[in-house]
Design an enzyme around this catalytic site. Sequence first.
Site, short mmCIF file in Angstrom:
data_model
loop_
_atom_site.label_atom_id
_atom_site.label_comp_id
_atom_site.label_asym_id
_atom_site.label_seq_id
_atom_site.Cartn_x
_atom_site.Cartn_y
_atom_site.Cartn_z
N LEU A 73 0.80 -1.23 0.00
CA LEU A 73 0.00 0.00 0.00
C LEU A 73 0.83 1.27 0.00
O LEU A 73 0.52 2.23 0.71
CB LEU A 73 -0.97 0.00 1.20
CG LEU A 73 -2.11 -0.99 1.07
CD1 LEU A 73 -2.88 -1.06 2.39
CD2 LEU A 73 -3.06 -0.60 -0.05
N CYS A 131 -6.77 -5.35 4.60
CA CYS A 131 -5.61 -4.96 5.41
C CYS A 131 -5.72 -5.51 6.82
O CYS A 131 -6.82 -5.65 7.35
CB CYS A 131 -5.51 -3.45 5.55
SG CYS A 131 -5.95 -2.56 4.11
C1 FMN Z 1 0.70 -4.37 -7.96
C2 FMN Z 1 -0.69 -4.48 -7.38
C3 FMN Z 1 -1.12 -3.54 -6.43
C4 FMN Z 1 -2.39 -3.62 -5.89
N1 FMN Z 1 -2.81 -2.67 -5.00
C5 FMN Z 1 -4.09 -2.69 -4.54
C6 FMN Z 1 -4.59 -1.65 -3.68
O1 FMN Z 1 -3.87 -0.69 -3.36
N2 FMN Z 1 -5.88 -1.73 -3.22
C7 FMN Z 1 -6.70 -2.77 -3.59
O2 FMN Z 1 -7.86 -2.78 -3.18
N3 FMN Z 1 -6.27 -3.75 -4.42
C8 FMN Z 1 -4.99 -3.74 -4.88
N4 FMN Z 1 -4.56 -4.74 -5.74
C9 FMN Z 1 -5.48 -5.83 -6.10
C10 FMN Z 1 -6.16 -5.61 -7.46
O3 FMN Z 1 -6.90 -4.42 -7.47
C11 FMN Z 1 -7.04 -6.80 -7.83
O4 FMN Z 1 -8.02 -6.97 -6.83
C12 FMN Z 1 -6.29 -8.11 -7.96
O5 FMN Z 1 -5.02 -7.90 -8.53
C13 FMN Z 1 -7.06 -9.17 -8.76
O6 FMN Z 1 -7.33 -8.74 -10.07
P1 FMN Z 1 -6.39 -9.08 -11.35
O7 FMN Z 1 -6.20 -10.57 -11.38
O8 FMN Z 1 -7.13 -8.54 -12.52
O9 FMN Z 1 -5.09 -8.39 -11.10
C14 FMN Z 1 -3.27 -4.67 -6.29
C15 FMN Z 1 -2.83 -5.61 -7.24
C16 FMN Z 1 -1.57 -5.51 -7.80
C17 FMN Z 1 -1.14 -6.53 -8.84
#
Ligand code: FMN
Lengths: 303, 244
Positions: A73, A131
Amino acid sequence: MVNTKVTLCGLELDNPVIPASGTFGFGYEFAELYDINCLGTFSFKGTTAEPRFGNPTPRIAEFSGGLLNAVGLQNPGVDAVIAEELPKLAKCFHKPVMANISGFSLEEYVSVAEKLNACEQVGWLEVNISCPNVHGGGMSFGTDPAAAAMVTKAVKAVTTKPVIVKLSPNVTDIVAIAKACEDAGADAVSLINTVMGMRIDLKKKKPIIANRTGGMSGPALLPLAVRMVYQVYDAVKIPIVGLGGVSTAEDVVELMLAGATAVEVGAANLVEPYACRNIVEDLPRVMEKYGIKNLSDIIGGAH
Amino acid sequence: MQQGIFTIVSNRPVSGATYEMVLQGDTSAITAPGQFINIKLDGFYLRRPISVCDRNDSTVTILYKALGKGTEAMTAFAPGKELDILTGLGNGFDVSKSGEKPLLVGGGVGVAPMYLLAKELIAAGKSVTAVLGYNNGGDVFYAEKLEELGVRTIVCTADGSIGVPGFVTDGMKEVEDYTYLYTCGPEPMLKAVYDACKTSGDFSFEERMGCGFGACMGCTCETKYGNKRICRDGPVLVKEEIVW
Ligand SMILES: Cc1cc2nc3c(=O)[nH]c(=O)nc-3n(C[C@H](O)[C@H](O)[C@H](O)COP(=O)(O)O)c2cc1C
Ligand SMILES: Cc1cc2nc3c(=O)[nH]c(=O)nc-3n(C[C@H](O)[C@H](O)[C@H](O)COP(=O)(O)OP(=O)(O)OC[C@H]3O[C@@H](n4cnc5c(N)ncnc54)[C@H](O)[C@@H]3O)c2cc1C
Ligand code: FES
């Protein structure tokens, strides 16, 4: 002509495609590549009360179905987001944005939500409850229905914006958490966040990521996301934002059939910077191929 | 940053496990030596970041060491194969700071970005010295190519079989004075060069990357001037901002 419009908590989106928090920064890197106004909206980087450096590096590891991250974060803090990031964003994005907020205590969620509630640019608050709760023995808010309900209620009390609670898949019963959030007043839920994992470096014989564990994202998550969205759709009346492993317009349609009103795209943006624009452009073709005239008609269609 | 399809012109070993690949495509986004490109490989989720070793209007040259599965797969790529590549990533070296007698220090594949840097400095009329470090004599590559540019080149080998025995810092002792230092190599080497460096300098770092263009915060490091993303605000940091 097909119609890609959907309505999420009273706000109309031109299409259901939403870059997911943490994979799109505050939009500018992508605005250099394409006009990001083609998106439904996007969810900006998880914001906390104070600036956070995040975890030590390495923060990233790879696997065949995606990546693991333990960014921790990293963000400039809500005051800097409001004073600097949002005004910059206003120049390249003219739609309501989704504000993704995080907290390590109930008070932190409330104070971040209160501040962002005052911003006109913000259309929705997306509350990341994955978190750890520092006052709750470090257990994540998102793994306990009572704690999830408590955060939902507290945030709802200080905002007039629709509240979307973002659920963690690292639980035995995601349906129970979703219902607890609905009962506590959530306007929608989004799922799924990353799945906790680990990779070990065979040469060093130690975990690759400095934090040891990291959250998995990428194509491997799609079936898990489809299953969870499907189950939650059966149990709640509020809209669902589906995500996890989406990289094509077909994936968007699949999650909508499972029950999603809108769909977020995360990791795909990192390896294919034009991913979201490509999905938006490809949606009409895929809709025609599967005989879909109004995208909003197919929400939950697989039930 | 720009995304483009590049065609492999050649792909050959230059020593030990190090290969040189020449790629043809639109190189217009590459604006400075020390920048990198991010290559999509079939069967791997994340792209592979590799420094620009040389470029012209239609080709970019890279040097890569086969260390893991992705770079090993690259060694088998044949000319004619097309690759999806992001170009123009990172800040690169600032040639305007060189002064008249810049010193370039490269270790292992960290030698790669020194080539285009040396070429630009020579073209600007500078008197360039390069100290290049390798593990053993069989690993040496590109030393002659730097000499051909007119660079005074000092080769160091850890096994002592060629040139100065020891590390790049041993080779640096043979350079009486220099006006600015540019370096790229493994982090322990960068730290040793930092401690030995008598001027200011540009130091190029590596970090595991999610995106390579500033979106994921996967590669952040702390500097004296605040948090920086190695991929976007780096990979080059100036000596004065490095926290060591
Ligand atoms: C590098 C990275 C940073 C992320 N930071 C956050 C965040 O700050 N807050 C949040 O709710 N989800 C965060 N996520 C989760 C994504 O928003 C998402 O829920 C998760 O990656 C699953 O989706 P995807 O398979 O399309 O990546 C993060 C994911 C990645 C890869
Ligand atoms: C800015 C920059 C410039 C680079 N320039 C060069 C170059 O010119 N020539 C060269 O040979 N190598 C260079 N590297 C290192 C190169 O990126 C890695 O050796 C390569 O990614 C390893 O991939 P792999 O599949 O063979 O290894 P694996 O270990 O199988 O890779 C697994 C994952 O870890 C990542 N990874 C592994 N080692 C590194 C590393 N040292 N740095 C960053 N990520 C890593 C990979 O990208 C991949 O995501 C550079 C790295 C950076 C960050
Ligand atoms: S690798 Fe994504 S921000 Fe640097």
